[in-house]
Design an enzyme around this catalytic site. Structure first.
Site, PDB file in Angstrom:
ATOM      1  N   LYS A  27      -5.576   6.825   3.261  1.00 37.57           N
ATOM      2  CA  LYS A  27      -4.860   5.641   3.428  1.00 37.57           C
ATOM      3  C   LYS A  27      -3.562   5.674   4.199  1.00 37.57           C
ATOM      4  O   LYS A  27      -3.177   7.131   4.372  1.00 37.57           O
ATOM      5  CB  LYS A  27      -4.610   4.858   2.013  1.00 37.57           C
ATOM      6  CG  LYS A  27      -3.613   5.648   1.440  1.00 37.57           C
ATOM      7  CD  LYS A  27      -2.311   5.471   1.431  1.00 37.57           C
ATOM      8  CE  LYS A  27      -1.425   6.220   0.622  1.00 37.57           C
ATOM      9  NZ  LYS A  27       0.014   6.632   0.930  1.00 37.57           N
TER      10      LYS A  27
ATOM     11  N   ASP B  71      -1.332   5.018  -6.533  1.00 39.81           N
ATOM     12  CA  ASP B  71      -2.153   4.572  -5.441  1.00 39.81           C
ATOM     13  C   ASP B  71      -3.699   4.718  -5.671  1.00 39.81           C
ATOM     14  O   ASP B  71      -4.457   4.245  -5.008  1.00 39.81           O
ATOM     15  CB  ASP B  71      -2.038   5.747  -4.279  1.00 39.81           C
ATOM     16  CG  ASP B  71      -0.614   5.571  -3.620  1.00 39.81           C
ATOM     17  OD1 ASP B  71       0.118   4.476  -3.851  1.00 39.81           O
ATOM     18  OD2 ASP B  71      -0.138   6.679  -2.971  1.00 39.81           O
TER      19      ASP B  71
HETATM   20  O1  C5P Z   1       1.943   7.370  -9.679  1.00 38.86           O
HETATM   21  P1  C5P Z   1       2.233   8.691  -9.017  1.00 38.86           P
HETATM   22  O2  C5P Z   1       1.815   9.749 -10.012  1.00 38.86           O
HETATM   23  O3  C5P Z   1       1.276   8.924  -7.796  1.00 38.86           O
HETATM   24  O4  C5P Z   1       3.659   9.045  -8.691  1.00 38.86           O
HETATM   25  C1  C5P Z   1       4.154  10.186  -8.376  1.00 38.86           C
HETATM   26  C2  C5P Z   1       5.677  10.179  -8.356  1.00 38.86           C
HETATM   27  O5  C5P Z   1       6.147   9.477  -7.462  1.00 38.86           O
HETATM   28  C3  C5P Z   1       6.033   9.651  -9.863  1.00 38.86           C
HETATM   29  O6  C5P Z   1       6.138  10.472 -10.783  1.00 38.86           O
HETATM   30  C4  C5P Z   1       7.504   8.952  -9.461  1.00 38.86           C
HETATM   31  O7  C5P Z   1       8.268   9.818  -9.468  1.00 38.86           O
HETATM   32  C5  C5P Z   1       7.382   8.811  -7.926  1.00 38.86           C
HETATM   33  N1  C5P Z   1       6.914   7.225  -7.719  1.00 38.86           N
HETATM   34  C6  C5P Z   1       7.901   6.236  -7.976  1.00 38.86           C
HETATM   35  N2  C5P Z   1       7.504   5.008  -7.727  1.00 38.86           N
HETATM   36  C7  C5P Z   1       6.386   4.526  -7.221  1.00 38.86           C
HETATM   37  C8  C5P Z   1       5.426   5.469  -7.202  1.00 38.86           C
HETATM   38  C9  C5P Z   1       5.478   6.935  -7.207  1.00 38.86           C
HETATM   39  O8  C5P Z   1       8.901   6.610  -8.255  1.00 38.86           O
HETATM   40  N3  C5P Z   1       6.081   3.387  -7.092  1.00 38.86           N
END
Ligand code: C5P
Length: 297
Positions: A10, A134
């Site tokens: 993406k 995502d």
């Molecule tokens: O959701 P995901 O595990 O992909 O996110 C990885 C890290 O990115 C999270 O632990 C967080 O620190 C940060 N993040 C965030 N806000 C989001 C998505 C991700 O702070 N909307």
């Protein structure tokens, strides 16, 4: 039975960070685009779960999102069977292109089919949100979507456009958590609102879309990886209509007028970029079944 599924990459055409939430995540407004650059996952029935990968640098352990997705689905549906999963990696990792998230979504989808669980799409989306912000976008097959919340609440965004991009990913990759943690707020307001950019996509206005591309995480990513700024300048100088970093980086995309333009820009940037960087052309992936083969031997 053997099942082969595509896991597309993406881009974030627009990514605005609205603020930090009490749960530690950041509240977002984003526009996702699904690309025709994809990993491939194959699934075969087995007694236990196992994962192999074409990229030896990737972790095969329980922290791998594909295995996490498989375990989550086993628990959800009370499955005792396993699967032999092979991941053919084409999407650069830690590049902001959603490769790991898309692999996880394909694992949920593939194992739901392999194990004949028949979980509805809505339940797969809920499980996807437990794996990462995502992941839900990759469950439904729409080419463009608006993502709200931490990015996990998606609504399809219909558009007649099929975009052509040059992707440039520097050798240096970035950690999503670190880029979010280091970003300073409040940020410079974007030139265009989410609804203006969504409107440009709906109307098929390429120029307006190019003017509205945005990413609030760029300043922090450039601070950590200054070559992102250099790549941006080169892509702009080569005539890209718009240039942005995707997600939390370090991958950068240049929106091109058409495929021929993308080939021309890619050839010229290849001549000047260090060899360790990944340079590719990618288009919007139109909805198609992600299942490539499903064979009973
Ligand atoms: O959701 P995901 O595990 O992909 O996110 C990885 C890290 O990115 C999270 O632990 C967080 O620190 C940060 N993040 C965030 N806000 C989001 C998505 C991700 O702070 N909307």
């Amino acid at each position: 039975m053997m099942l082969r599924l595509l896991a597309p990459a993406k881009l974030n055409l627009y990514l605005r960070v609205l603020g930090k939430r009490p749960d530690g995540y950041h509240e977002l407004e984003t526009i996702f685009e699904r690309l025709d650059l994809a990993d491939t996952l194959t699934f075969e029935p087995a007694d236990a779960l196992s994962l192999t990968c074409s990229d030896p640098t990737l972790s095969y352990g329980e922290d791998n999102l594909v295995l996490k997705a498989a375990r989550l689905l086993q628990r959800e549906a009370g499955v005792v069977r396993g699967a032999r999963i092979h991941l053919e990696k084409r999407i650069p990792v830690a590049a902001g292109l959603g490769g790991g998230s898309s692999d996880a979504a394909a694992a949920l989808d593939g194992l739901n089919r392999l194990w004949a669980l028949n979980l509805p799409q809505q339940r797969l989306i809920e499980l996807a949100a437990m794996l990462g912000s995502d992941v839900p976008f990759f469950i439904a097959p729409q080419p463009f979507a608006i993502g709200l919340g931490r990015g996990e609440r998606c609504e399809p965004l219909p558009s007649p456009l099929r975009l052509a991009h040059v992707l440039v990913v520097p050798a240096e990759r970035l950690s999503t958590a670190e880029v979010y943690a280091g970003a300073q707020f409040p940020l410079t307001p974007p030139r265009r609102s989410l609804s203006m950019v969504a409107h440009a996509l709906r109307n098929g206005s390429l120029r307006e879309l190019a003017d509205g591309l945005w990413n609030d995480l760029e300043p922090e990513a450039i601070r950590r990886c200054p070559v992102i700024a250099t790549i941006r300048t080169h892509l702009k100088d080569l005539g890209c209509l718009g240039v942005r970093m995707s997600g939390s980086g370090s991958g950068v995309f240049g929106l091109c007028a058409d495929t021929a333009h993308a080939h021309e820009v890619a050839a010229r940037i290849r001549a000047m970029a260090p060899r360790a960087s990944h340079i590719d052309i990618a288009h919007t992936e139109f909805p198609s079944s992600r299942v490539v083969t499903s064979a009973v031997p």
